[in-house]
Write an enzyme that holds these catalytic residues in place. Structure first.
Site, mmCIF file in Angstrom:
data_model
loop_
_atom_site.group_PDB
_atom_site.id
_atom_site.type_symbol
_atom_site.label_atom_id
_atom_site.label_comp_id
_atom_site.label_asym_id
_atom_site.label_seq_id
_atom_site.Cartn_x
_atom_site.Cartn_y
_atom_site.Cartn_z
ATOM 1 N N HIS A 56 0.871 -1.172 0.000
ATOM 2 C CA HIS A 56 0.000 0.000 0.000
ATOM 3 C C HIS A 56 0.911 1.225 0.000
ATOM 4 C CE1 HIS A 56 -2.597 -2.947 2.116
ATOM 5 N NE2 HIS A 56 -3.582 -2.315 1.543
ATOM 6 N N ASP A 59 2.228 1.673 3.422
ATOM 7 C CA ASP A 59 3.170 0.654 3.936
ATOM 8 C C ASP A 59 4.591 1.075 3.583
ATOM 9 O OD1 ASP A 59 0.924 -0.929 4.408
ATOM 10 O OD2 ASP A 59 1.217 -2.147 2.604
ATOM 11 N N MET A 90 2.480 -5.728 -7.430
ATOM 12 C CA MET A 90 1.196 -5.029 -7.327
ATOM 13 C C MET A 90 1.349 -3.883 -6.345
ATOM 14 S SD MET A 90 -1.411 -4.918 -4.828
ATOM 15 C CE MET A 90 -2.008 -6.365 -3.977
ATOM 16 N N GLU A 183 -11.174 -5.793 -5.514
ATOM 17 C CA GLU A 183 -11.233 -6.885 -4.522
ATOM 18 C C GLU A 183 -12.520 -6.809 -3.705
ATOM 19 O OE1 GLU A 183 -7.736 -7.195 -2.097
ATOM 20 O OE2 GLU A 183 -8.724 -8.483 -0.629
ATOM 21 N N LYS A 185 -15.394 -7.858 -0.813
ATOM 22 C CA LYS A 185 -15.476 -8.400 0.549
ATOM 23 C C LYS A 185 -16.883 -8.094 1.055
ATOM 24 C CE LYS A 185 -13.064 -8.326 5.000
ATOM 25 N NZ LYS A 185 -11.959 -7.755 5.791
ATOM 26 N N GLU A 219 -10.329 -12.898 -2.948
ATOM 27 C CA GLU A 219 -9.575 -13.414 -1.789
ATOM 28 C C GLU A 219 -10.334 -14.589 -1.173
ATOM 29 O OE1 GLU A 219 -7.780 -10.721 1.143
ATOM 30 O OE2 GLU A 219 -8.676 -11.967 2.712
ATOM 31 N N HIS A 222 -12.493 -13.752 1.909
ATOM 32 C CA HIS A 222 -13.655 -12.878 1.732
ATOM 33 C C HIS A 222 -14.864 -13.628 1.182
ATOM 34 C CE1 HIS A 222 -10.715 -9.233 1.483
ATOM 35 N NE2 HIS A 222 -10.629 -9.905 2.612
ATOM 36 N N ASP A 247 -5.737 -13.258 -4.112
ATOM 37 C CA ASP A 247 -5.265 -13.200 -2.726
ATOM 38 C C ASP A 247 -5.503 -14.556 -2.073
ATOM 39 O OD1 ASP A 247 -4.345 -10.649 -2.878
ATOM 40 O OD2 ASP A 247 -5.869 -9.756 -1.569
ATOM 41 N N ASP A 257 -12.755 -11.824 9.272
ATOM 42 C CA ASP A 257 -11.724 -12.057 8.245
ATOM 43 C C ASP A 257 -10.442 -12.532 8.922
ATOM 44 O OD1 ASP A 257 -10.384 -11.973 5.815
ATOM 45 O OD2 ASP A 257 -10.007 -9.825 5.922
ATOM 46 N N ASP A 259 -7.693 -14.244 7.519
ATOM 47 C CA ASP A 259 -6.416 -14.138 6.775
ATOM 48 C C ASP A 259 -5.394 -15.185 7.220
ATOM 49 O OD1 ASP A 259 -7.397 -11.975 5.312
ATOM 50 O OD2 ASP A 259 -6.586 -10.487 6.700
ATOM 51 N N ASP A 289 -2.211 -13.030 0.818
ATOM 52 C CA ASP A 289 -2.686 -11.916 1.650
ATOM 53 C C ASP A 289 -3.118 -12.510 2.982
ATOM 54 O OD1 ASP A 289 -3.559 -9.620 2.733
ATOM 55 O OD2 ASP A 289 -5.315 -9.377 1.444
#
Ligand code: GLT
Ligand code: MN
Ligand code: MN
Length: 388
Positions: A56, A59, A90, A183, A185, A219, A222, A247, A257, A259, A289
């Site tokens: 991101h 990030d 990405m 994406e 969710k 994902e 999700h 993802d 979620d 992950d 992810d």
């Protein structure tokens, strides 16, 4: 069976800075792990033979960092990429952490917030392009509502579309070699998210100014949260040539979620998913992810990364063995599996319709057939359990 399942660059595995580097925060607790400097993260990925890294905007370049700080981070990041051979697979925009986005980003009721969100994306696209990211992901985490009456959903969808059309224009204008991947969710952090599933998202994409530039980034977690089959959703995305990115992680149904590490929960679903990705020659990033358990520390977070890739490679090997198994091929035959690949009647003509109407079908007789799905399914289980 190969003993190591060691990844190679051509496997195209990728991790986001926010994944292995997740601090362990959750809605009830603060960080349990220290942050990892982006350049160090990339070097470590290189050691593990990971192909790509994603990020991101925030990030890589923390909110409120000075231009001098940003230059240093970018220089170090560039050097680590060059030294390690890791590529940027990405980039994406954080449109969810800052309180300014509490009512949404592209769909906030405040036009100033909406404009700010669009500006933030333009800057993030520039950073992505600078590092050669071929895909820009859009996860609309805050695009939704708790109070159903607070946004007229048709207006929200119109604003969502306006923003994405704007980015299509920007990417073309700048000549960036970049595609967008949306994406979905269903909920979390919002009570109800706009464009909640793969199906909603793919239908929405067709309303955009240049749908060819936009695909999806589904994902595992999700779709599973929504109680849907990720496998079936991804299949449709592949069939419609919309699987631009994926993802990979894992999730128990009906939870927040999670992950989780890929291949740690829904093993049968993931077996068929990997089989399909391999068989159809999906050539995009296999992007994890996911995040290490909150109580993991030190080397454990890299073990988590290695095992994510190991599970993928192991499932790919199991899938190959399944397809090569004469028992599976025989079960496919008796189940009729292979005849589904043959056209039923072909295109319409009035002649063919007349002929079809003359045909006599004995529905009761046809209904007597067994499709032997019990046998076929058990063969998958036998392969997954290593009984074959
Ligand atoms: C966030 C989210 C992920 C998305 C990331 C991309 S952000 O971590 O939970 O599912 O893929 O913006
Ligand atoms: Mn998730
Ligand atoms: Mn994701």
């Amino acid at each position: 069976m190969s003993s190591s399942f060691t990844p190679k660059r051509e496997d195209k595995f990728a991790f986001g800075l926010w994944t292995i580097g997740h601090l362990g925060t959750d809605p009830f607790g603060t960080a349990t792990r220290p942050p990892i400097y982006p350049a160090d993260f990339v070097r470590k990925l290189g050691e593990l033979n990971v192909w790509g890294v994603s990020f991101h905007d925030d990030d890589l370049l923390p909110y409120k960092s000075t231009l001098a700080e940003q230059d240093k981070i970018k220089k170090d990041f560039r050097k680590a990429l060059d030294d390690s051979g890791v590529v940027v697979s990405m980039s994406t925009t954080n449109l969810f952490s800052h309180p300014v986005f509490k009512d949404g980003a592209f769909t906030s009721n405040d036009p100033q917030v909406r404009k700010y969100a669009i500006q933030k994306v333009l800057n993030a696209l520039d950073v992505g392009a600078e590092f050669g990211a071929p895909t820009a992901v859009f996860w609309g985490g805050r695009e939704g509502v708790e109070a159903a009456g607070s946004k007229y959903p048709l207006d929200a969808l119109e604003r969502y579309r306006e923003a994405l059309n704007y980015f299509i224009g920007y990417i073309k204008d700048k000549g960036y070699k970049m595609r967008m991947a949306l994406e979905p969710k269903p909920n979390e952090p919002r009570g109800d998210t706009f464009l909640p599933t793969i199906g909603h998202m793919m239908a929405f994409i067709e309303t955009l100014e240049d749908p060819s530039m936009v695909g999806i980034n589904p994902e595992v977690a999700h779709e599973t949260m929504a109680g849907l089959s990720f496998y079936q959703g991804v299949a449709q995305a592949i069939w419609q040539k919309k699987l631009f990115h994926i993802d990979l992680n894992d999730q128990k149904i009906g939870r927040y979620d999670q992950d989780l590490r890929f291949g740690s929960e829904g093993i049968k679903d993931n077996f068929f998913l990997v089989r399909m990705l391999e068989k159809t020659g999906y050539s995009g990033p296999k992007h994890f992810d996911s995040r290490p358990y909150r109580n993991e520390h030190g080397d454990g977070i890299w073990e988590f990364a290695k095992n994510s890739m190991r599970n993928y490679l192991a499932l790919a090997e199991k899938a190959r063995a399944y397809d090569a198994d004469p028992d599976v091929q025989a079960a496919h035959k008796v189940s009729g599996h292979d005849t589904l690949a043959q056209p039923t009647i072909g295109g319409y003509s009035s002649d063919s319709a007349d002929k079809l109407k003359q045909e006599v079908f004995d529905a009761d007789k046809l209904a007597e057939r067994s499709y032997f799905n019990e046998r076929l399914d058990q063969l998958a289980i036998d392969h997954i359990l290593g009984l074959k």
